[in-house]
Motif scaffolding. Sequence first.
Motif, PDB file in Angstrom:
ATOM      1  N   ALA A   1      66.258 -22.993 170.430  1.00  0.00           N
ATOM      2  CA  ALA A   1      66.317 -22.454 169.117  1.00  0.00           C
ATOM      3  C   ALA A   1      66.205 -24.043 168.436  1.00  0.00           C
ATOM      4  O   ALA A   1      66.354 -24.725 167.175  1.00  0.00           O
ATOM      5  CB  ALA A   1      67.751 -22.805 168.661  1.00  0.00           C
TER       6      ALA A   1
ATOM      7  N   GLU B   1      69.694 -10.089 171.379  1.00  0.00           N
ATOM      8  CA  GLU B   1      68.766 -10.490 170.755  1.00  0.00           C
ATOM      9  C   GLU B   1      68.647 -11.362 172.180  1.00  0.00           C
ATOM     10  O   GLU B   1      67.467 -11.495 172.367  1.00  0.00           O
ATOM     11  CB  GLU B   1      69.486 -11.882 170.108  1.00  0.00           C
ATOM     12  CG  GLU B   1      70.139 -10.746 168.429  1.00  0.00           C
ATOM     13  CD  GLU B   1      70.464 -11.883 167.945  1.00  0.00           C
ATOM     14  OE1 GLU B   1      69.614 -13.034 166.864  1.00  0.00           O
ATOM     15  OE2 GLU B   1      71.797 -12.566 167.757  1.00  0.00           O
TER      16      GLU B   1
ATOM     17  N   SER C   1      75.322 -19.748 168.299  1.00  0.00           N
ATOM     18  CA  SER C   1      75.115 -19.830 167.150  1.00  0.00           C
ATOM     19  C   SER C   1      75.983 -20.246 165.651  1.00  0.00           C
ATOM     20  O   SER C   1      76.028 -20.325 164.795  1.00  0.00           O
ATOM     21  CB  SER C   1      75.106 -18.575 167.128  1.00  0.00           C
ATOM     22  OG  SER C   1      76.501 -17.549 167.358  1.00  0.00           O
ATOM     23  N   ARG C   2      77.350 -20.521 166.381  1.00  0.00           N
ATOM     24  CA  ARG C   2      78.474 -20.983 166.279  1.00  0.00           C
ATOM     25  C   ARG C   2      77.805 -22.575 165.473  1.00  0.00           C
ATOM     26  O   ARG C   2      78.542 -22.892 164.948  1.00  0.00           O
ATOM     27  CB  ARG C   2      80.164 -21.086 167.006  1.00  0.00           C
ATOM     28  CG  ARG C   2      80.396 -19.535 166.921  1.00  0.00           C
ATOM     29  CD  ARG C   2      80.802 -19.451 166.358  1.00  0.00           C
ATOM     30  NE  ARG C   2      82.406 -19.037 165.399  1.00  0.00           N
ATOM     31  CZ  ARG C   2      82.696 -19.896 164.774  1.00  0.00           C
ATOM     32  NH1 ARG C   2      82.725 -18.757 163.713  1.00  0.00           N
ATOM     33  NH2 ARG C   2      83.996 -20.002 164.615  1.00  0.00           N
TER      34      ARG C   2
ATOM     35  N   ARG D   1      82.997  -9.514 163.743  1.00  0.00           N
ATOM     36  CA  ARG D   1      83.565  -9.993 164.472  1.00  0.00           C
ATOM     37  C   ARG D   1      84.456  -9.331 165.208  1.00  0.00           C
ATOM     38  O   ARG D   1      85.614  -9.278 165.793  1.00  0.00           O
ATOM     39  CB  ARG D   1      83.795 -11.382 164.266  1.00  0.00           C
ATOM     40  CG  ARG D   1      82.853 -12.536 163.412  1.00  0.00           C
ATOM     41  CD  ARG D   1      83.700 -13.485 162.147  1.00  0.00           C
ATOM     42  NE  ARG D   1      84.248 -14.235 163.197  1.00  0.00           N
ATOM     43  CZ  ARG D   1      84.801 -15.409 163.291  1.00  0.00           C
ATOM     44  NH1 ARG D   1      84.469 -15.206 161.961  1.00  0.00           N
ATOM     45  NH2 ARG D   1      85.194 -16.515 163.382  1.00  0.00           N
TER      46      ARG D   1
ATOM     47  N   ASP E   1      72.083 -24.054 162.175  1.00  0.00           N
ATOM     48  CA  ASP E   1      70.928 -24.164 162.604  1.00  0.00           C
ATOM     49  C   ASP E   1      70.660 -25.472 163.561  1.00  0.00           C
ATOM     50  O   ASP E   1      71.415 -27.104 162.836  1.00  0.00           O
ATOM     51  CB  ASP E   1      70.401 -24.519 160.701  1.00  0.00           C
ATOM     52  CG  ASP E   1      69.094 -24.680 161.330  1.00  0.00           C
ATOM     53  OD1 ASP E   1      68.211 -24.666 162.957  1.00  0.00           O
ATOM     54  OD2 ASP E   1      67.586 -25.281 160.405  1.00  0.00           O
TER      55      ASP E   1
ATOM     56  N   TRP F   1      74.440 -17.472 173.869  1.00  0.00           N
ATOM     57  CA  TRP F   1      73.918 -17.571 172.691  1.00  0.00           C
ATOM     58  C   TRP F   1      75.012 -17.762 171.674  1.00  0.00           C
ATOM     59  O   TRP F   1      75.140 -17.562 170.089  1.00  0.00           O
ATOM     60  CB  TRP F   1      73.303 -15.940 172.589  1.00  0.00           C
ATOM     61  CG  TRP F   1      72.075 -16.269 171.278  1.00  0.00           C
ATOM     62  CD1 TRP F   1      72.460 -16.199 170.183  1.00  0.00           C
ATOM     63  CD2 TRP F   1      70.714 -15.830 172.158  1.00  0.00           C
ATOM     64  NE1 TRP F   1      72.050 -15.557 169.412  1.00  0.00           N
ATOM     65  CE2 TRP F   1      70.207 -15.686 169.790  1.00  0.00           C
ATOM     66  CE3 TRP F   1      69.828 -15.907 173.156  1.00  0.00           C
ATOM     67  CZ2 TRP F   1      69.032 -15.133 170.185  1.00  0.00           C
ATOM     68  CZ3 TRP F   1      68.582 -15.948 172.182  1.00  0.00           C
ATOM     69  CH2 TRP F   1      68.286 -15.323 170.892  1.00  0.00           C
ATOM     70  N   HIS F   2      76.188 -16.774 171.517  1.00  0.00           N
ATOM     71  CA  HIS F   2      77.286 -16.652 170.251  1.00  0.00           C
ATOM     72  C   HIS F   2      77.146 -17.996 169.899  1.00  0.00           C
ATOM     73  O   HIS F   2      77.699 -18.860 169.195  1.00  0.00           O
ATOM     74  CB  HIS F   2      78.264 -15.826 171.088  1.00  0.00           C
ATOM     75  CG  HIS F   2      79.250 -15.870 169.702  1.00  0.00           C
ATOM     76  ND1 HIS F   2      79.087 -14.982 168.790  1.00  0.00           N
ATOM     77  CD2 HIS F   2      80.722 -16.033 170.167  1.00  0.00           C
ATOM     78  CE1 HIS F   2      80.229 -14.665 167.455  1.00  0.00           C
ATOM     79  NE2 HIS F   2      81.239 -16.363 168.644  1.00  0.00           N
TER      80      HIS F   2
ATOM     81  N   SER G   1      84.620 -20.448 169.371  1.00  0.00           N
ATOM     82  CA  SER G   1      83.575 -19.639 170.239  1.00  0.00           C
ATOM     83  C   SER G   1      83.995 -18.281 171.459  1.00  0.00           C
ATOM     84  O   SER G   1      85.020 -19.305 172.500  1.00  0.00           O
ATOM     85  CB  SER G   1      82.435 -20.535 170.675  1.00  0.00           C
ATOM     86  OG  SER G   1      81.666 -19.482 171.011  1.00  0.00           O
TER      87      SER G   1
ATOM     88  N   GLU H   1      75.020 -10.012 170.187  1.00  0.00           N
ATOM     89  CA  GLU H   1      73.679 -11.084 170.959  1.00  0.00           C
ATOM     90  C   GLU H   1      73.237 -10.702 172.186  1.00  0.00           C
ATOM     91  O   GLU H   1      71.917 -10.846 172.102  1.00  0.00           O
ATOM     92  CB  GLU H   1      74.910 -12.232 170.601  1.00  0.00           C
ATOM     93  CG  GLU H   1      74.954 -13.290 169.327  1.00  0.00           C
ATOM     94  CD  GLU H   1      76.972 -13.197 168.715  1.00  0.00           C
ATOM     95  OE1 GLU H   1      76.841 -13.636 168.457  1.00  0.00           O
ATOM     96  OE2 GLU H   1      76.847 -11.829 169.615  1.00  0.00           O
TER      97      GLU H   1
END
Length: 351
Positions: A200, A303, A171-172, A111, A175, A167-168, A294, A300
């Motif tokens: 997502a 992606e 992701s934190r 990270r 799902d 996006w990050h 975050s 990211e």
Amino acid sequence: MSSNTLATSTVAVVAHAAGDLRIEPIDLAAPAADEARIAIAYGGICGSDLHYWSHGAAGESILKAPMILGHEIVGTVLQAAADGTGPAAGTKVAVHPATPGETGEPYPSERPNLSPGCTYLGSAARYPHTEGAFAHEVNLPARMLRELPEGLSLRDAALAEPAAVAWHAVSRAGDVAGKKALVIGAGPIGALAIAVLKRAGASEIVAVDMHEKPLEIATQLGATSTLRADDLEAISQVRADVVIEASGNYRGLASAVRGAVRGGRVVMVGLLPTGEQPALISLAITRELELVGSFRFNDEIDEVLAALADGSLQISAAVTHEFPVADGLEAFETAKDSSSSGKVLLNFLDK
């Protein structure tokens, strides 16, 4: 193009002090061996850019000398790095504006966004400041450059950097497929988080803001419903599995805690002012909420570019205004008014 034919001056957006923003000529050195010369096409005005202009500081990062602003940028390689690294001349690129640092203070190696000595384009966190890239031409380390996938235009890639922040943040949250999400603050980062949540697979996305324009943008990007920020009772009834707090305000954080379901997760991406802040900690404890920070992003952006290219991430509605760089002062004034604007772009191609 050889280095002796490169421009030795350019026009840049420079913050001199609070309230003192200038569109002015600057000298441009020859690129270092590991740097490429980039013709900037578009630049997105970030909240930090606005703070340097409005207050002469962004949080604890205080302007001590004039600084070129800008880190949300895309452009075309005019000359590749002399050491052979990075993309070739003519390549369209997005830019990852971070340089991880090493200070001896430990952080997770996977990270690098948490590395204590990390620098960012257009940041006054250190002195001398790290110059930004709001200029017609800039020299950038080749390692920062990300080649755009085939078919993705510079204009469509202009929001890759802030979308990577969003996006990050998502992701934190873990799902989110099939889950209810609540986004507090529908400014550019919150709006982009909504688009990422939609991609997502979030089943329901509730957007909260003080103004109608951000909520309109949020709906275009995937929000299934919207609430006014002052409707605290309605927010408390959302009971979201995942909350993205993007307002950067302690009242927004309070709404995030109120709107989360018991056992839910609150991702704090909005950067609150430095120092102590009031917070509903007792409620977070008794509901066993997970409060997760975050900060910026890692890889990211790669992606994001792939998702923009294949069409699975739709974010164009986040852009509400575009100005030629010559009208940069008007652009900043427009971006400052969050009640009537979303993401504001500077167009460096229109000279």
